[in-house]
Design an enzyme around this catalytic site. Structure first.
Site, mmCIF file in Angstrom:
data_model
loop_
_atom_site.group_PDB
_atom_site.id
_atom_site.type_symbol
_atom_site.label_atom_id
_atom_site.label_comp_id
_atom_site.label_asym_id
_atom_site.label_seq_id
_atom_site.Cartn_x
_atom_site.Cartn_y
_atom_site.Cartn_z
ATOM 1 N N HIS B 38 -3.905 37.005 81.415
ATOM 2 C CA HIS B 38 -3.214 35.768 81.796
ATOM 3 C C HIS B 38 -3.207 35.589 83.309
ATOM 4 C CE1 HIS B 38 -1.855 35.382 77.630
ATOM 5 N NE2 HIS B 38 -1.493 34.145 77.950
ATOM 6 N N LYS B 103 5.909 38.470 69.985
ATOM 7 C CA LYS B 103 7.247 38.828 69.504
ATOM 8 C C LYS B 103 8.234 38.595 70.632
ATOM 9 C CE LYS B 103 6.743 43.699 70.786
ATOM 10 N NZ LYS B 103 7.750 44.193 71.714
#
Lengths: 281, 183
Positions: B38, B103
């Protein structure tokens, strides 16, 4: 009598223990998961817990790590004072064991050599090595590969004596609630109370390696473990954080003497993959 | 009850129809990316460079696998904590990213971007990497090979189980699910 131990034994055992710990959980962890599955009220929570049991089965049978985060290797050496290590440097031997375990065992290399430069060391070294000198001529090795989803949610609170036991309870609950779904519940919560800043954190870490079916030997600590487990499960966070009655499988607390001015509390959160392999040389 | 199978990449219509709490099975092609990937994508965009993967309609799995043993496509492959990607996610969502699998909680900025773009956030079971690896039939590194487990992998998945924890209207299961079991 001084007993010679070749450091090669450390390397060989630690290598095997890294692989063992990342593929099989200890019997107390498996039993706690099973009980939790039977008691869980939330259908989605039950489904998550069933997945975890199935995951454990696949991991052991097919040799796929229980979790892809095979952790940073935390190694505890309890060294008998009559032991004399021969054949090389102990720290190098430990790191060599970790290197071989992670490379030969198909474990993920999750360690960067510098916290800011962040270049992966590609063999998961260095390990985090803790040594203690104990009576005797044995060496007890504990290997605890620690995942960072839960490590990131761990906290230390430097409370004051006036905060007392209520302050301690509040600190534990604060850490657990903040961890919530991020720390892969059901968690195991390791707590250190007392000591100094670093002793307290160390106790919390070490508490995670204790058999979760065994309570503290101190009566008030055992009561606190029980009370906190109930309070944590009453948060409703549940398996996977998706709601339910199983937020933690156990709370393990270690304590130590402290200063007249302080009440340190460390909370080391671990996910349901609370890994540790133990051997004695 | 039959399995709710959802095709990935995600169509606009499918993304809209998914509701918080839905237990679904994802089948098709997704991409893995976590922290380091990222950061690199963000740096590429800042320099005006193209991203190594297409965002439009795609789903990113926040996951860095353990190495594959011989004859297997991948090693253990469960989700990592999504919150660490929150700084980067809104930009990718605005570029067309339609789904994220991970999550844990997200920021309001991510939620706003999910709603703005009609996207979905799924949770996979954390710590079930061995089980989830069975749902990955093919894995291929397509970018940032030097990042090792953090490289971007193209993944062919078959019935990867996931729960919708944030739908395109911004409903958040993590905020509501715990209330029922609180005592």
């Amino acid at each position: 009598m001084v007993r010679d131990i070749d450091v090669k034994l450390l390397t060989d055992n630690i290598k095997e223990m890294c692989i063992e710990a990342t593929h099989y959980l200890s019997p107390d962890m498996c039993a706690a998961l099973k009980t939790a599955t039977e008691n869980e009220e939330s259908p989605l929570g039950k489904q998550v817990l069933d997945s975890l049991s199935e995951n454990l089965e696949i991991a052991g049978k097919e040799m796929i790590p229980i979790c892809q985060d095979t952790g940073m290797a935390v190694v505890f050496l309890e060294i008998g004072q009559d032991v004399h290590f021969v054949g090389g440097n102990v720290v190098d031997a430990v790191n060599e064991g970790v290197r071989r375990g992670y490379v030969e065992g198909y474990l993920r290399k999750s360690v960067v050599g510098d916290p800011i430069e962040r270049i992966n060391t590609k063999d998961n070294t260095p390990a985090i090595l803790h040594t203690e000198i104990v009576p005797g001529d044995k060496v007890k090795i504990t290997v605890s590969p620690k995942g960072f989803g839960s490590e990131n949610k761990s906290r230390i609170f430097m409370l004051t004596p006036a905060d007392g036991i209520e302050g301690v309870k509040n600190a534990i609950l604060t850490a657990v609630k903040d961890a919530g779904p991020n720390a892969c519940p059901p968690m195991v919560v390791g707590v250190g109370i007392g000591g100094t800043f670093e002793k307290c954190a160390y106790m919390a870490k070490k508490a995670l390696t204790r058999d979760i079916s065994v309570a503290s030997e101190k009566a008030w600590v055992a009561d606190l473990e029980k009370e906190m487990l109930e309070k944590i499960n009453n948060t409703g966070i549940g398996p996977g954080g998706l709601g339910g009655r199983t937020t933690a499988l156990a709370v393990n607390i270690n304590t130590y003497a402290t200063h007249i001015a302080g009440l340190p509390v460390a909370v080391n959160i671990c996910c349901h993959v609370n890994r540790h392999a133990v051997r004695e040389l | 009850m039959s399995k709710n199978i959802v095709k990935v990449p995600l169509s606009k219509e499918d993304a809209k129809s998914l509701k918080v709490g839905d237990y679904v099975y994802l089948t098709g092609t997704i991409y893995s990316a976590r922290d380091a990937a990222h950061k690199r994508m963000s740096e590429a965009l800042a320099k005006g460079e193209a991203l190594p993967i297409e965002m439009q309609g795609n789903v990113i799995y926040y996951m860095g696998p353990s190495p594959a043993r011989e004859g297997r496509p991948i090693g253990s492959a469960g989700p990592t904590t999504s919150g660490r990607m929150d700084a980067y996610a809104p930009t990718l969502l605005d570029l067309g990213l339609r789904g994220m699998i991970g999550k844990g909680k997200r920021t309001n900025e991510v939620k706003d971007a999910v709603v703005r773009n009609g996207a979905v956030y799924f949770a996979a079971v954390g710590g079930a990497g061995a089980l989830l690896s069975h749902c990955i039939k093919k894995a291929q590194v397509v970018a940032y090979d030097d990042l090792g487990p953090e490289a971007i992998h193209k993944l062919e998945v078959e019935e990867l189980p996931a729960v919708v924890v944030m739908d395109s209207e911004g409903n958040d299961l993590y905020l509501t699910a715990t209330e029922k079991y609180k005592r």
